[in-house]
Design a protein around this motif. Structure first.
Motif, short mmCIF file in Angstrom:
data_model
loop_
_atom_site.label_atom_id
_atom_site.label_comp_id
_atom_site.label_asym_id
_atom_site.label_seq_id
_atom_site.Cartn_x
_atom_site.Cartn_y
_atom_site.Cartn_z
N ALA A 122 15.00 4.94 -13.66
CA ALA A 122 14.26 3.69 -13.79
C ALA A 122 13.08 3.85 -14.74
O ALA A 122 12.83 2.99 -15.59
CB ALA A 122 13.79 3.20 -12.42
N GLN A 123 12.36 4.97 -14.62
CA GLN A 123 11.21 5.19 -15.49
C GLN A 123 11.64 5.35 -16.95
O GLN A 123 10.99 4.82 -17.85
CB GLN A 123 10.41 6.41 -15.02
CG GLN A 123 9.73 6.19 -13.68
CD GLN A 123 8.89 4.93 -13.62
OE1 GLN A 123 8.04 4.69 -14.48
NE2 GLN A 123 9.12 4.09 -12.63
N ALA A 124 12.74 6.06 -17.18
CA ALA A 124 13.24 6.22 -18.55
C ALA A 124 13.66 4.87 -19.12
O ALA A 124 13.36 4.54 -20.28
CB ALA A 124 14.41 7.20 -18.57
N TYR A 125 14.32 4.06 -18.30
CA TYR A 125 14.73 2.72 -18.72
C TYR A 125 13.49 1.89 -19.06
O TYR A 125 13.45 1.18 -20.08
CB TYR A 125 15.55 2.08 -17.61
CG TYR A 125 15.97 0.66 -17.85
CD1 TYR A 125 16.62 0.28 -19.02
CD2 TYR A 125 15.76 -0.31 -16.88
CE1 TYR A 125 17.02 -1.04 -19.23
CE2 TYR A 125 16.17 -1.62 -17.06
CZ TYR A 125 16.78 -1.98 -18.24
OH TYR A 125 17.18 -3.28 -18.44
N GLY A 126 12.45 1.99 -18.24
CA GLY A 126 11.21 1.27 -18.52
C GLY A 126 10.58 1.68 -19.85
O GLY A 126 10.09 0.84 -20.60
N GLN A 127 10.64 2.98 -20.15
CA GLN A 127 10.10 3.46 -21.42
C GLN A 127 10.88 2.90 -22.60
O GLN A 127 10.29 2.52 -23.62
CB GLN A 127 10.12 4.99 -21.45
CG GLN A 127 9.11 5.61 -20.51
CD GLN A 127 9.25 7.12 -20.42
OE1 GLN A 127 10.12 7.72 -21.04
NE2 GLN A 127 8.38 7.73 -19.64
N VAL A 128 12.20 2.82 -22.46
CA VAL A 128 13.03 2.23 -23.53
C VAL A 128 12.64 0.78 -23.74
O VAL A 128 12.44 0.33 -24.88
CB VAL A 128 14.53 2.36 -23.20
CG1 VAL A 128 15.37 1.50 -24.13
CG2 VAL A 128 14.98 3.81 -23.26
N LYS A 129 12.51 0.03 -22.66
CA LYS A 129 12.16 -1.39 -22.79
C LYS A 129 10.79 -1.57 -23.42
O LYS A 129 10.60 -2.46 -24.26
CB LYS A 129 12.21 -2.08 -21.42
CG LYS A 129 13.60 -2.19 -20.88
CD LYS A 129 13.70 -3.09 -19.68
CE LYS A 129 12.65 -2.79 -18.67
NZ LYS A 129 12.61 -3.78 -17.60
N GLN A 130 9.83 -0.73 -23.04
CA GLN A 130 8.49 -0.84 -23.63
C GLN A 130 8.53 -0.55 -25.13
O GLN A 130 7.91 -1.28 -25.91
CB GLN A 130 7.52 0.10 -22.91
CG GLN A 130 7.21 -0.38 -21.50
CD GLN A 130 6.46 0.65 -20.68
OE1 GLN A 130 6.67 1.85 -20.83
NE2 GLN A 130 5.61 0.17 -19.79
N ALA A 131 9.27 0.47 -25.52
CA ALA A 131 9.38 0.79 -26.95
C ALA A 131 10.08 -0.33 -27.71
O ALA A 131 9.65 -0.72 -28.81
CB ALA A 131 10.13 2.11 -27.13
N LEU A 132 11.14 -0.86 -27.13
CA LEU A 132 11.86 -1.97 -27.78
C LEU A 132 10.96 -3.19 -27.94
O LEU A 132 10.99 -3.85 -28.97
CB LEU A 132 13.11 -2.35 -26.97
CG LEU A 132 14.28 -1.40 -27.07
CD1 LEU A 132 15.36 -1.80 -26.07
CD2 LEU A 132 14.84 -1.41 -28.49
N ALA A 133 10.18 -3.49 -26.91
CA ALA A 133 9.29 -4.65 -26.98
C ALA A 133 8.21 -4.44 -28.04
O ALA A 133 7.84 -5.39 -28.73
CB ALA A 133 8.67 -4.92 -25.62
N ARG A 134 7.71 -3.23 -28.15
CA ARG A 134 6.69 -2.95 -29.19
C ARG A 134 7.28 -3.17 -30.58
O ARG A 134 6.64 -3.72 -31.46
CB ARG A 134 6.19 -1.51 -29.08
CG ARG A 134 5.07 -1.31 -28.11
CD ARG A 134 4.41 0.06 -28.27
NE ARG A 134 5.34 1.17 -28.23
CZ ARG A 134 5.76 1.78 -27.13
NH1 ARG A 134 5.34 1.37 -25.94
NH2 ARG A 134 6.60 2.80 -27.20
N GLU A 135 8.51 -2.73 -30.78
CA GLU A 135 9.15 -2.81 -32.10
C GLU A 135 9.79 -4.16 -32.40
O GLU A 135 9.99 -4.49 -33.56
CB GLU A 135 10.21 -1.71 -32.23
CG GLU A 135 9.65 -0.30 -32.15
CD GLU A 135 8.66 0.00 -33.26
OE1 GLU A 135 8.89 -0.40 -34.41
OE2 GLU A 135 7.63 0.65 -32.95
N ASN A 136 10.16 -4.90 -31.34
CA ASN A 136 10.93 -6.14 -31.53
C ASN A 136 10.37 -7.31 -30.72
O ASN A 136 11.14 -8.16 -30.27
CB ASN A 136 12.39 -5.90 -31.11
CG ASN A 136 13.04 -4.81 -31.92
OD1 ASN A 136 13.30 -4.98 -33.09
ND2 ASN A 136 13.27 -3.68 -31.28
#
Length: 188
Positions: free
Chosen positions: A136-150
């Motif tokens: 879940a934490q890794a998934y959260g990190q992916v979503k945060q990075a995606l939101a920053r970039e997109n």
């Protein structure tokens, strides 16, 4: 605009209030009413939007009328993303999505048919992430990075997020088989 926020302890209570109102309006038209998506996973960063899955026997006008009494508006006809290697039968992925009434907190109501692939997917995905906090934490990190970039490009955000979810589901399916996973009781 896509904004991912840290987990909020108020999300389960927000769902509870919404779910109880939906249960009153739908009665036994709803076989299940469940808190799904990232706001349903303790500790997981998410968009501040409560996702609710209503499980029904069929997508019938009575369901839409019941939701209409609460002010929900059905959006265009939608189907869920089909993960690679899964049945492409459109009946397995069909759903209705409803937007909340004006003034209600951001909410997505997904109406899916009992026993269909997409109905099971949402519950298994949630339960797997609840049982595996590191995933879940890794998934959260992916979503945060995606939101920053997109942040302003929803299509680009989901073009990456959907395959990440498919990867998580591979682990979830193995976990489900190993544990004889079955969805617990309805959340509401």
């Amino acid at each position: 605009m896509i904004v991912i926020t840290p987990y909020r302890s108020s999300w389960p209570d927000d769902f509870g209030a919404l779910g109880r109102a939906l249960r009153r309006a739908l009665s036994d038209l709803a076989l299940r009413i469940d808190h799904i998506g990232s706001t349903a996973v303790p500790g997981l960063a998410a968009k501040d939007r409560i996702d609710i899955q209503i499980t029904v026997r069929e997508l019938e006008p009575a369901v839409e009328r019941a939701l209409d009494t609460l002010g929900y508006a059905r959006l265009e006809y939608l189907a869920d993303h089909v993960p690679p290697g899964r049945s492409a039968d459109p009946d397995e992925w069909v759903k209705w999505v409803f937007a909340p009434p004006d003034g209600q907190r951001p909410t997505n109501v997904h109406v899916r048919i009992e026993g269909r692939a997409n109905q099971r997917y949402a519950l298994l995905f949630r339960d797997y992430l609840r049982a595996h906090p590191a995933a879940a934490q890794a998934y959260g990190q992916v979503k945060q990075a995606l939101a920053r970039e997109n942040a302003d490009d929803v299509e680009a955000y989901y073009a990456v997020k959907d395959p990440v979810c498919d990867l998580i589901m591979e682990g979830a399916e193995a976990w489900a088989a190993a544990t004889n996973w079955r969805a617990g009781p309805s959340d509401c």
